[in-house]
Design an enzyme around this catalytic site. Sequence first.
Site, PDB file in Angstrom:
ATOM      1  N   HIS A   1       2.853   4.491  -0.506  1.00 55.03           N
ATOM      2  CA  HIS A   1       4.120   4.199   0.172  1.00 55.03           C
ATOM      3  C   HIS A   1       4.520   2.773  -0.185  1.00 55.03           C
ATOM      4  CE1 HIS A   1       6.429   4.211   4.301  1.00 55.03           C
ATOM      5  NE2 HIS A   1       7.201   3.871   3.293  1.00 55.03           N
TER       6      HIS A   1
ATOM      7  N   ARG B   1       6.656   0.092   0.793  1.00 56.60           N
ATOM      8  CA  ARG B   1       7.509  -0.242   1.935  1.00 56.60           C
ATOM      9  C   ARG B   1       8.441  -1.381   1.572  1.00 56.60           C
ATOM     10  NH1 ARG B   1       5.271   2.041   6.982  1.00 56.60           N
ATOM     11  NH2 ARG B   1       6.910   0.849   7.991  1.00 56.60           N
TER      12      ARG B   1
ATOM     13  N   ARG C   1      -6.178 -10.618   3.070  1.00 56.07           N
ATOM     14  CA  ARG C   1      -6.609 -11.910   2.533  1.00 56.07           C
ATOM     15  C   ARG C   1      -5.670 -12.434   1.459  1.00 56.07           C
ATOM     16  NH1 ARG C   1     -11.932 -13.995   3.050  1.00 56.07           N
ATOM     17  NH2 ARG C   1     -12.377 -13.804   5.242  1.00 56.07           N
TER      18      ARG C   1
ATOM     19  N   GLU D   1       5.979   7.646  -1.735  1.00 51.75           N
ATOM     20  CA  GLU D   1       6.685   7.745  -0.454  1.00 51.75           C
ATOM     21  C   GLU D   1       7.586   6.533  -0.357  1.00 51.75           C
ATOM     22  OE1 GLU D   1       3.786   7.667   2.610  1.00 51.75           O
ATOM     23  OE2 GLU D   1       2.986   9.622   2.119  1.00 51.75           O
TER      24      GLU D   1
ATOM     25  N   GLY E   1      -4.488   9.983   4.299  1.00 58.21           N
ATOM     26  CA  GLY E   1      -4.842   8.604   3.994  1.00 58.21           C
ATOM     27  C   GLY E   1      -5.907   8.052   4.913  1.00 58.21           C
ATOM     28  N   HIS E   2      -5.534   7.788   6.148  1.00 61.15           N
ATOM     29  CA  HIS E   2      -6.374   7.010   7.057  1.00 61.15           C
ATOM     30  C   HIS E   2      -7.788   7.564   7.202  1.00 61.15           C
ATOM     31  CE1 HIS E   2      -7.648   5.294  10.979  1.00 61.15           C
ATOM     32  NE2 HIS E   2      -7.107   4.218  10.446  1.00 61.15           N
TER      33      HIS E   2
ATOM     34  N   HIS F   1      -4.138   2.106   2.461  1.00 60.58           N
ATOM     35  CA  HIS F   1      -5.035   1.269   3.268  1.00 60.58           C
ATOM     36  C   HIS F   1      -5.930   0.373   2.434  1.00 60.58           C
ATOM     37  CE1 HIS F   1      -3.694   2.767   7.011  1.00 60.58           C
ATOM     38  NE2 HIS F   1      -4.066   4.006   6.770  1.00 60.58           N
TER      39      HIS F   1
ATOM     40  N   THR G   1       2.726   2.693  11.296  1.00 59.39           N
ATOM     41  CA  THR G   1       2.746   3.695  10.233  1.00 59.39           C
ATOM     42  C   THR G   1       4.012   4.505  10.441  1.00 59.39           C
ATOM     43  OG1 THR G   1       1.561   5.562   9.227  1.00 59.39           O
ATOM     44  CG2 THR G   1       1.310   5.296  11.595  1.00 59.39           C
ATOM     45  N   THR G   2       4.326   5.421   9.498  1.00 60.86           N
ATOM     46  CA  THR G   2       5.528   6.226   9.647  1.00 60.86           C
ATOM     47  C   THR G   2       5.453   6.976  10.977  1.00 60.86           C
ATOM     48  OG1 THR G   2       5.275   6.560   7.283  1.00 60.86           O
ATOM     49  CG2 THR G   2       7.003   7.819   8.369  1.00 60.86           C
TER      50      THR G   2
ATOM     51  N   ARG H   1       4.181  -4.562   2.560  1.00 63.93           N
ATOM     52  CA  ARG H   1       3.037  -5.033   3.355  1.00 63.93           C
ATOM     53  C   ARG H   1       1.694  -4.544   2.810  1.00 63.93           C
ATOM     54  NH1 ARG H   1       3.666  -1.430   8.798  1.00 63.93           N
ATOM     55  NH2 ARG H   1       5.729  -2.349   8.790  1.00 63.93           N
TER      56      ARG H   1
ATOM     57  N   HIS I   1       0.006  13.636   7.797  1.00 59.33           N
ATOM     58  CA  HIS I   1      -0.018  12.611   8.841  1.00 59.33           C
ATOM     59  C   HIS I   1      -1.055  12.945   9.903  1.00 59.33           C
ATOM     60  CE1 HIS I   1       1.217   9.023  10.826  1.00 59.33           C
ATOM     61  NE2 HIS I   1       2.050   8.794   9.838  1.00 59.33           N
ATOM     62  N   GLY I   2      -2.024  12.058  10.030  1.00 58.17           N
ATOM     63  CA  GLY I   2      -3.040  12.196  11.077  1.00 58.17           C
ATOM     64  C   GLY I   2      -4.090  13.259  10.781  1.00 58.17           C
TER      65      GLY I   2
ATOM     66  N   GLU J   1       7.686  18.143   3.610  1.00 60.30           N
ATOM     67  CA  GLU J   1       6.361  17.786   4.134  1.00 60.30           C
ATOM     68  C   GLU J   1       6.498  17.775   5.648  1.00 60.30           C
ATOM     69  OE1 GLU J   1       4.235  14.429   2.423  1.00 60.30           O
ATOM     70  OE2 GLU J   1       3.116  14.135   4.288  1.00 60.30           O
TER      71      GLU J   1
ATOM     72  N   ASN K   1      -3.791   9.327   0.049  1.00 58.10           N
ATOM     73  CA  ASN K   1      -2.955   8.135   0.244  1.00 58.10           C
ATOM     74  C   ASN K   1      -3.847   6.889   0.263  1.00 58.10           C
ATOM     75  OD1 ASN K   1      -1.661   5.991   1.668  1.00 58.10           O
ATOM     76  ND2 ASN K   1      -0.044   7.417   2.215  1.00 58.10           N
TER      77      ASN K   1
HETATM   78  N1  PXP Z   1       2.406  11.745   4.672  1.00 57.91           N
HETATM   79  C1  PXP Z   1       3.349  10.804   4.916  1.00 57.91           C
HETATM   80  C2  PXP Z   1       4.771  11.161   4.630  1.00 57.91           C
HETATM   81  C3  PXP Z   1       3.013   9.530   5.407  1.00 57.91           C
HETATM   82  O1  PXP Z   1       3.970   8.616   5.646  1.00 57.91           O
HETATM   83  C4  PXP Z   1       1.640   9.222   5.616  1.00 57.91           C
HETATM   84  C5  PXP Z   1       1.254   7.849   6.083  1.00 57.91           C
HETATM   85  O2  PXP Z   1       1.546   6.919   5.111  1.00 57.91           O
HETATM   86  C6  PXP Z   1       0.695  10.221   5.335  1.00 57.91           C
HETATM   87  C7  PXP Z   1       1.097  11.475   4.887  1.00 57.91           C
HETATM   88  C8  PXP Z   1      -0.778   9.985   5.529  1.00 57.91           C
HETATM   89  O3  PXP Z   1      -1.020   9.841   6.895  1.00 57.91           O
HETATM   90  P1  PXP Z   1      -2.472   9.426   7.400  1.00 57.91           P
HETATM   91  O4  PXP Z   1      -2.740   8.057   6.890  1.00 57.91           O
HETATM   92  O5  PXP Z   1      -2.359   9.500   8.886  1.00 57.91           O
HETATM   93  O6  PXP Z   1      -3.433  10.448   6.835  1.00 57.91           O
END
Ligand code: PXP
Length: 244
Positions: free
Chosen positions: A43, A45, A18, A70, A212-213, A10, A100-101, A49, A190-191, A151, A7
């Site tokens: 994603h 949104r 900026r 997403e 992602g993060h 970020h 975040t979601t 953003r 996620h996470g 998911e 993802n």
């Molecule tokens: N899966 C979904 C459905 C998400 O909304 C996100 C965050 O955008 C992620 C995965 C990735 O999450 P993370 O950035 O915490 O790895």
Amino acid sequence: MVRLGVNIDHVATVRQARLSTEPDPVHASVLAELGGADQITIHLREDRRHINDRDLRILRETIKTRLNLEMACTDEMVQIALEQKPDMVTLVPEKREELTTEGGLDVKGNFQPVKDAVSTLRSEGIFVSLFVDADNAQIEATADSGANAVEIHTGRYADTKGAVQREELSRIMFAGEKSRELGLILNSGHGLNYLNISEIVAIPGMNEVNIGHSIISRAVFVGLERAVREMKELIHRALMDARV
Ligand code: PXP
């Protein structure tokens, strides 16, 4: 093999800090693919953003692997997906004020609109996944909606430790088993990070993780291609260990 979706939202977040043109998520997608990403996840949104319509349009043309979009289950987003034709759509809940979601999509509580969106997207050949909590009722509703995949939200697993985390992992494992029994492809996200990924990829039938993060954070120090490659290696090793 468990596929890795990277993802890149970020990267666009830094650009938007900026209101500039760099760093460009399009460049990020190239490096992520060179590092071994099996899919690029973005994603779009409602408030744009981070990722914007221009990113989606260009990424649709340049990504060599697969594009996972997403998005919220709204008429505007469904229309955009029909125009841009990502390989896959993941429907997620969306609140303007969230960082975040937060939770999974309430498929059970919004069954008809979700089912309609799934059917419209699938009729145009788009693979559809629903992002839900590790909850039987939500997984049953996902299967009933006609989605191809689920998911499972791993956020609570990622945010906890010790006994609570073990409990959360077994909830995800049961949810995974249920999903597969109902014929759904099993994804998760996620996470997830370099320390907690192994147990998730070792879950039987796990098809894909979206991260992602943690990857983008590591990329700040080691570069994106290397950050992706290191995650791919961990996934590979976890699968090898699970087999012995
Ligand atoms: N899966 C979904 C459905 C998400 O909304 C996100 C965050 O955008 C992620 C995965 C990735 O999450 P993370 O950035 O915490 O790895």
